[in-house]
Enzyme design. Structure first.
Site, PDB file in Angstrom:
ATOM      1  N   MET A 228       8.144 -26.300 -17.234  1.00 42.69           N
ATOM      2  CA  MET A 228       7.601 -25.772 -15.974  1.00 42.69           C
ATOM      3  C   MET A 228       8.235 -24.451 -15.553  1.00 42.69           C
ATOM      4  O   MET A 228       8.377 -24.185 -14.367  1.00 42.69           O
ATOM      5  CB  MET A 228       7.776 -26.761 -14.813  1.00 42.69           C
ATOM      6  CG  MET A 228       6.966 -27.994 -14.944  1.00 42.69           C
ATOM      7  SD  MET A 228       7.047 -28.954 -13.430  1.00 42.69           S
ATOM      8  CE  MET A 228       5.332 -29.172 -13.099  1.00 42.69           C
ATOM      9  N   CYS A 229       8.645 -23.650 -16.518  1.00 47.70           N
ATOM     10  CA  CYS A 229       9.266 -22.369 -16.157  1.00 47.70           C
ATOM     11  C   CYS A 229       8.542 -21.188 -16.789  1.00 47.70           C
ATOM     12  O   CYS A 229       9.120 -20.129 -17.005  1.00 47.70           O
ATOM     13  CB  CYS A 229      10.739 -22.355 -16.534  1.00 47.70           C
ATOM     14  SG  CYS A 229      11.704 -23.523 -15.581  1.00 47.70           S
TER      15      CYS A 229
ATOM     16  N   LYS B  75       6.726 -21.107 -19.845  1.00 42.18           N
ATOM     17  CA  LYS B  75       6.629 -20.992 -21.304  1.00 42.18           C
ATOM     18  C   LYS B  75       5.160 -20.960 -21.747  1.00 42.18           C
ATOM     19  O   LYS B  75       4.759 -20.062 -22.485  1.00 42.18           O
ATOM     20  CB  LYS B  75       7.387 -22.169 -21.957  1.00 42.18           C
ATOM     21  CG  LYS B  75       7.417 -22.088 -23.480  1.00 42.18           C
ATOM     22  CD  LYS B  75       8.648 -22.743 -24.097  1.00 42.18           C
ATOM     23  CE  LYS B  75       8.949 -24.142 -23.593  1.00 42.18           C
ATOM     24  NZ  LYS B  75       7.943 -25.150 -23.862  1.00 42.18           N
TER      25      LYS B  75
ATOM     26  N   ARG C  18      -1.337 -32.819 -16.434  1.00 45.88           N
ATOM     27  CA  ARG C  18      -1.485 -31.949 -17.607  1.00 45.88           C
ATOM     28  C   ARG C  18      -2.882 -32.004 -18.209  1.00 45.88           C
ATOM     29  O   ARG C  18      -3.693 -32.857 -17.859  1.00 45.88           O
ATOM     30  CB  ARG C  18      -0.439 -32.349 -18.661  1.00 45.88           C
ATOM     31  CG  ARG C  18       0.970 -31.996 -18.187  1.00 45.88           C
ATOM     32  CD  ARG C  18       2.038 -32.318 -19.214  1.00 45.88           C
ATOM     33  NE  ARG C  18       3.346 -31.973 -18.710  1.00 45.88           N
ATOM     34  CZ  ARG C  18       4.102 -30.958 -19.135  1.00 45.88           C
ATOM     35  NH1 ARG C  18       3.683 -30.186 -20.112  1.00 45.88           N
ATOM     36  NH2 ARG C  18       5.283 -30.716 -18.605  1.00 45.88           N
TER      37      ARG C  18
END
Ligand code: SPV
Ligand code: MN
Length: 629
Positions: free
Chosen positions: A278-279, A281, A394
């Protein structure tokens, strides 16, 4: 061990399926399958090969077995994980370690014999009344020196269907390798089920959720859970096995995207990039205008002195939160057009449409989600608001469905790597972009010292700053110190190690305001592409080289027709000395107290960076704008 396991297996499967098994000349495989059929006691068993019919059979089974429900768009389905089963369970994920093995205090482990006894008890008869799917995959492209065969046993057609989207079929690899196949093994059961919405069922015995990893046998057990990160064997479970195997064989398994960035004159330059969950990618890997090879897991090897990487996967299990057509046109396209897409844990309305947090348009008045019947303002037992979709909701689809997939995506040799990027969720310390002085500086200061604020990708509190070397701490299967040493050594075996970059998409000002827009990363990528090709210079600061204003200004204009102001540049690229020093203090303490076998060079690099920062502070104060260097 049973003297004739293949004959024994005849009792459990159809003639066709028996033939599929028997054609693989691997006795270890027969014994493993037999052992778990006997232990888990499924009602029926199917064996799948790589054929289209078998892939379709799995898709159908997921719907017929009430694990996925059809949505309005053709090919789209929804799957729910239980309300308390929405993310990776770090607490119950453990390595089974033999006496005398110590993985260090940061890794969760249990005595091997004790762990095996516990998981065997939990898995005893766990598949009663369930259907067992036996499937063969290849981690990495077929016919590749990178790749590892893998066997998945699961009683979840959703897991099997996800595997089919996310991984390359491997039955042919097993046939070819026969008794030579050194394959990973995954055994998963959802356990007892209870009713959820839309006629679907979710795991009931969450208190007995376990993910146990046996490095010795290269086997992972997963029970009483459905969430992909806990269950899809080839994803994070295989990653832990592969990190261990890579360490023994002197290559690397990393939590990394792989992508091609387009440079001037049709030049293509490949990067890998490690970011915690969650950063950014996936959104980096899929950025419009560049070419995606992979978005989550890479194997890196030095072949003839050149660093090369493959995407271990062939699909994407991506976060849907906030996806919109303006900022994420490529993902938007794939998840709004017909095709094989699994949605997990979103809101579904009566007309079979999915809604997720941040999707353009009105929030529906009602519908169903992972919490059951949903309405705006609904609260959980602790009084926290339940959003329409879970933050970690997701989508799953095949990577080939993306418009900008690289033509090298299935290349058995992988792609040459010119740059490695590290990024974390850091609101107050690091500049948005910098490049390391050399391989060791980058590995230590940007990789090993990576910190990030926690997110909804794991169970527990969000926003807590944690140490996550190479964004990989959640998946490390060897002592951290050794893993860092492996990374340092890896660069020595490359004739020209990749440049190492650090990015920070999450920097804020003193009032908490974000300093960058989501798409600024496009500029950073273009700058990195020029940098590895020696076409831009950097400004030397105590923490690495930062871009020059003129170069960024030109790139912002070329890409967005935007005037990038000097003011923005200064506020973004000011070196924040107190925060950087505080970080080094934290790192020193962590490496002294929580990490064993830390290479000496780690402490040396920390001390040198500290000295550089202190010297700069003497001259220019606490907050140093780029023009002062
Ligand atoms: C991550 O959390 O890093 C993911 C999703 O890529 S999971 O499969 O849960 O690991
Ligand atoms: Mn991941």
């Amino acid at each position: 061990m049973n003297p004739n396991p293949i004959e024994e297996l005849r009792k459990f499967v159809s003639n066709d399926d028996f033939t599929k098994l028997a054609r693989i000349d691997n006795r270890k495989l027969y014994s493993f399958v037999l052992e778990f059929i006997n232990l888990c006691n499924p009602e029926t068993v199917s064996v799948y090969d790589d054929s289209k019919e078998d892939i379709e059979r799995t898709r159908r089974a997921a719907i017929e077995n009430h694990e996925e429900a059809k949505l309005a768009i053709e090919g789209h389905t929804i799957h729910y994980d239980g309300f308390h089963d929405q993310a990776r369970d770090k607490k119950n994920t453990k390595f089974l370690v033999p006496p005398g093995t110590d993985l260090g205090p940061e890794l969760n482990s249990i005595d091997r014999e004790q762990g095996l006894a516990e998981i065997r008890e939990i898995m005893s008869n766990i598949m009663r009344g369930h259907h067992l799917h036996i499937k063969f995959f290849s981690l990495g492209p077929a016919n590749s020196p990178f790749s590892i065969p893998a066997l998945q046993l699961t009683d979840s057609a959703y897991v099997a269907h996800s595997d089919n989207l996310l991984y390359r079929q491997g039955y042919q690899e097993f046939l070819k390798k026969g008794s030579e196949a050194r394959f990973f093994k995954f055994i998963h059961s959802q356990g007892e089920l209870k009713d959820a919405v839309l006629g679907l069922k979710v795991s009931k015995n969450i208190d007995k959720r376990r993910i146990f990893i046996d490095l010795e046998e290269e086997t992972v057990y997963s029970a009483n859970t459905q969430y992909g990160g806990n269950t899809i064997g080839l994803k994070k479970l295989a990653m832990r096995l592969a990190i261990n195997r890579a360490s023994n064989e002197k290559w690397l398994t990393e939590h990394m995207l792989v992508m091609g960035v387009h440079g001037p004159d049709n030049r293509m330059t490949y990067f890998t990039g490690a970011f915690p969950s969650m950063c950014g990618k996936t959104s980096t890997a899929m950025i419009e205008g560049e070419s995606i090879v992979g978005d989550d897991i890479a194997y890196l090897k030095n072949i003839d002195g050149k660093t090369r990487a493959v995407n271990v996967e062939s699909g994407v299990f991506g976060i849907i939160d906030g996806i919109n057509p303006d900022e994420d046109p490529i993902q938007w396209e794939t998840i709004t057009t017909p095709g094989d897409v699994i949605f997990t844990n979103q809101l579904v309305t009566e007309d079979g449409k999915v809604y997720w947090n941040g999707k353009p348009g009105k929030v529906p008045e009602n519908g169903v989600n992972h919490s059951g019947e949903w309405y705006p303002g609904k609260k959980d037992a602790d009084g926290n608001e339940i959003t329409p979709s879970h933050k970690n909701a997701r989508f799953t689809f095949k990577i080939d469905t993306l418009d900008n997939v690289s033509k090298e995506v299935h290349s058995p040799e992988g792609v040459p790597v010119s740059g490695v990027i590290y990024g974390g969720r850091d609101s107050d310390t690091s500049v948005p972009l910098k490049v390391a002085f050399d391989w060791a500086h980058g590995i230590i200061m940007y990789g090993a010292c990576l910190e990030s604020e926690t997110t909804a990708a794991t169970l527990g509190k969000e926003g807590v700053r944690v140490f996550t070397p190479m964004s990989n701490l959640d998946f490390l299967s060897l002592p951290i110190g050794k893993y860092i040493q492996n990374n340092l050594d890896f660069g020595k075996h490359s004739t020209q190690p990749p440049d190492i970059f650090a990015v920070n998409y999450f920097l804020r000002d003193k009032n908490g305001k974000w300093l960058n827009l989501k798409n600024d990363k496009k500029v950073w990528l273009k700058w990195m592409e020029l940098r590895v090709n020696s076409e831009v210079d950097g400004i030397k600061t105590p923490t690495g080289l930062i871009p020059k204003y003129q170069d960024l200004k030109r790139l912002f204009f070329e890409l967005f027709k935007k005037e990038y102001s000097m003011e923005d540049y200064i506020i973004q690229f000011t070196i924040r000395v107190p925060e950087n020093l505080a970080k080094l203090e934290r790192m020193e303490k962590i490496f002294k107290e929580r990490v064993t076998d830390v290479p000496d060079t780690v402490f040396r690099h920390i001390a040198e960076q500290k000295a550089r920062l202190e010297e700069a502070r003497e001259k220019s104060g606490d907050y140093i704008p780029p023009v002062k260097f």
